[in-house]
Scaffold this active site. Structure first.
Site, short mmCIF file in Angstrom:
data_model
loop_
_atom_site.label_atom_id
_atom_site.label_comp_id
_atom_site.label_asym_id
_atom_site.label_seq_id
_atom_site.Cartn_x
_atom_site.Cartn_y
_atom_site.Cartn_z
N TYR A 31 0.97 -1.31 -0.19
CA TYR A 31 -0.08 -0.03 -0.05
C TYR A 31 0.92 1.19 -0.08
CZ TYR A 31 -3.61 -3.42 1.46
OH TYR A 31 -4.57 -4.40 1.41
N GLN A 105 -13.87 6.49 2.23
CA GLN A 105 -13.57 5.53 3.35
C GLN A 105 -14.32 6.00 4.77
OE1 GLN A 105 -9.37 4.42 3.65
NE2 GLN A 105 -9.86 2.28 3.32
N ASP A 163 -12.99 -5.01 2.68
CA ASP A 163 -13.04 -5.21 1.20
C ASP A 163 -13.93 -6.47 1.19
OD1 ASP A 163 -11.03 -3.26 2.02
OD2 ASP A 163 -9.86 -3.92 0.15
N ARG A 196 -5.58 -12.93 0.90
CA ARG A 196 -6.27 -11.96 0.18
C ARG A 196 -7.63 -12.36 -0.39
NH1 ARG A 196 -4.46 -7.02 0.77
NH2 ARG A 196 -5.29 -6.65 -1.04
N TRP A 347 -10.86 -9.97 5.65
CA TRP A 347 -11.92 -9.51 6.46
C TRP A 347 -13.12 -10.75 6.66
CZ3 TRP A 347 -11.91 -5.06 9.28
CH2 TRP A 347 -10.71 -4.34 8.77
N GLU A 390 -0.53 -6.69 9.62
CA GLU A 390 -1.69 -5.96 8.77
C GLU A 390 -2.83 -6.34 9.60
OE1 GLU A 390 -2.31 -6.54 5.01
OE2 GLU A 390 -3.62 -5.07 4.73
C1 GLC Z 1 -7.19 -2.65 2.61
C2 GLC Z 1 -8.04 -2.51 3.93
C3 GLC Z 1 -8.48 -1.20 4.26
C4 GLC Z 1 -7.26 -0.36 4.33
C5 GLC Z 1 -6.35 -0.64 3.15
C6 GLC Z 1 -5.08 0.14 3.35
O1 GLC Z 1 -7.73 -2.37 1.51
O2 GLC Z 1 -9.30 -3.60 3.65
O3 GLC Z 1 -9.26 -1.18 5.23
O4 GLC Z 1 -7.76 0.94 4.38
O5 GLC Z 1 -6.06 -1.86 2.76
O6 GLC Z 1 -4.46 -0.36 4.62
#
Ligand code: GLC
Length: 433
Positions: A31, A105, A163, A196, A347, A390
């Protein structure tokens, strides 16, 4: 395990390492941009050792706000090759001051601002005065475009922040992703694919992005045409909480009487609307698909945000007790008794520190202190034993997903660790006095 100061230092080092100068990425590689609610939690962590940097995080986030009031879920400050879907896929050029996604979000930022302000009102006043009008415009955007019968809906699973939660299964199954075309996922190059979302989920995520783009990210058109419109407990509870916190900041922020009345109106509307999220069959708060008029049918950790929103009841408490009795580490993102439960898949089972923080804060405020303690100590134990993952497997505690994660470090500093607890207590004492 017990060397708390070493864990504190490690948490600070993660925030510093993920700091890109004014904003913090969730984790390197997986990310690489600024994510909306991740950023708000990062501010909570920075607040422990660098309050000015905490305010700056909120300011860079809100600087990405669109003219409509919407605050995007990703701000693509700088190009990065390792992420899909990037800015060019979203097609939002020129919509906001920073390249971004086209969805939002959960709005945690006003709540964090209230906490930062409470810790040091004098230093916070100018920040609050600058930020509150932006929070107001963002919350107004939710109330204008996403409030349905007083519940707050999402137009993409990514918008909920959860997600692949089972909440979206029904609405996702109703989408035919034909024509989605070829695309290359990047997430599964960073993380084990079993942790994932599946390919079927991903096709639909991308299909929904293409739909939004085709509709020019026009909210009226999305409301008319998108097959995906689901009232979400995360969004509903977090916005209700954020509206209460924004109202509490109205004085120092200098909001007008009319603006205060507007916020009070939203709170009343939302409180009344929560009945729509109550699934009587499940005896729980639940997601509600506004297209099919069906509930999701599974209890997720989002339902336990009810106390954080100032609601909550005995049935929810009984569910939480039942679920916590089945796992070594709470709170699992999906009810372990549900068929969708998968302890490693994102999730659909794993424990997330940020959700625990909000659930725990709500429980504490509601006076459910034993439950609050359990949620907090499970979170602290996970981080102390397994590091800043995470998310975590609720049965074994095993770390999963990305590592060196900003919001897990921030939750340690701002809530779960001993320093976070003290910060919370000081704040409570200050507010009472
Ligand atoms: C994933 C999570 C989301 C979060 C993102 C960055 O998409 O589901 O909640 O904001 O990662 O950490």
């Amino acid at each position: 395990m017990s060397d708390f100061s070493a864990i504190d230092s490690a948490a600070r080092a993660i925030l510093r390492k993920n700091d890109r100068g004014g904003y913090t990425i969730p984790t390197d590689g997986l990310y690489p941009y600024q994510w909306n609610w991740d950023s708000a939690f990062a501010a909570l962590g920075f607040a422990r050792f660098d309050p000015a940097r905490a305010w700056r995080e909120l300011e860079t986030l809100m600087a990405g706000q669109w003219a409509s009031g919407m605050v995007p879920h990703i701000l693509f400050h700088e190009p990065s090759a390792g992420y899909f879907p990037g800015a060019e896929v979203w097609g939002c050029e020129g919509r906001g001051p920073v390249a971004s996604s086209g969805i939002s979000q959960p709005p945690v930022a006003a709540t964090v601002a209230r906490r930062l302000y409470g810790a040091d009102p004098e230093a916070g006043r100018a920040h609050v005065a600058r930020l509150a009008p932006r929070f107001l415009a963002w919350h107004r955007w939710f109330m204008q475009w996403r409030a349905e019968e007083g519940m707050i809906c999402v137009t993409h699973p990514w918008e909920s922040g959860r997600d692949n939660a089972p909440d979206w299964d029904g609405a996702m199954a109703a989408i035919d992703p034909a024509g989605v075309g070829e695309y290359a996922r990047r997430d599964t190059a960073h993380v084990d694919p079993h942790m994932r979302p599946t390919r079927a989920d991903y096709d639909r995520y991308v299909w929904l992005v293409q739909l939004g783009r085709r509709l020019g990210w026009d909210e009226a058109a999305l409301r008319r045409e998108s097959p995906f419109r689901v009232a979400d407990p995360t969004m509903s509870f977090i916005l209700l909480r954020a509206n209460r916190d924004l109202l509490a900041l109205a004085g120092p922020a200098g909001l007008s009487p009319a603006e205060r009345r507007e916020i009070e109106g939203w709170i009343a509307q939302q409180e009344a609307g929560m009945a729509g999220l109550w699934n009587t069959e499940l005896q729980s708060y639940d997601a509600f698909d506004l297209r099919s008029r069906r509930f999701g049918g599974t209890i997720t950790n989002a339902a336990f945000l009810c106390w954080y929103a100032g609601l909550g009841n005995d049935a929810m408490r009984a569910h939480l007790e039942r679920i916590l009795a089945r796992v070594d580490y709470g709170v699992p993102s999906t009810d372990p008794e549900a068929p969708q439960f998968d302890p490693r898949r994102y999730w659909r089972g794993p424990v997330w520190a940020i959700m625990n923080a909000m659930i725990g804060i709500g429980l504490e405020e509601a006076g459910l202190l034993d439950l609050a303690r359990r949620v907090r100590s499970d979170t602290a134990r996970l981080i102390a034993e397994q590091g800043f993952a995470e998310y975590f497997d609720p049965l074994t505690g095993a770390p999963a997903g990305g590592g060196s994660f900003t919001w897990t470090a921030a939750v340690w500093l701002g809530w779960a660790g001993p320093g976070g607890r003290d910060a919370g207590r000081r704040k409570a004492a200050g507010e009472e006095g």
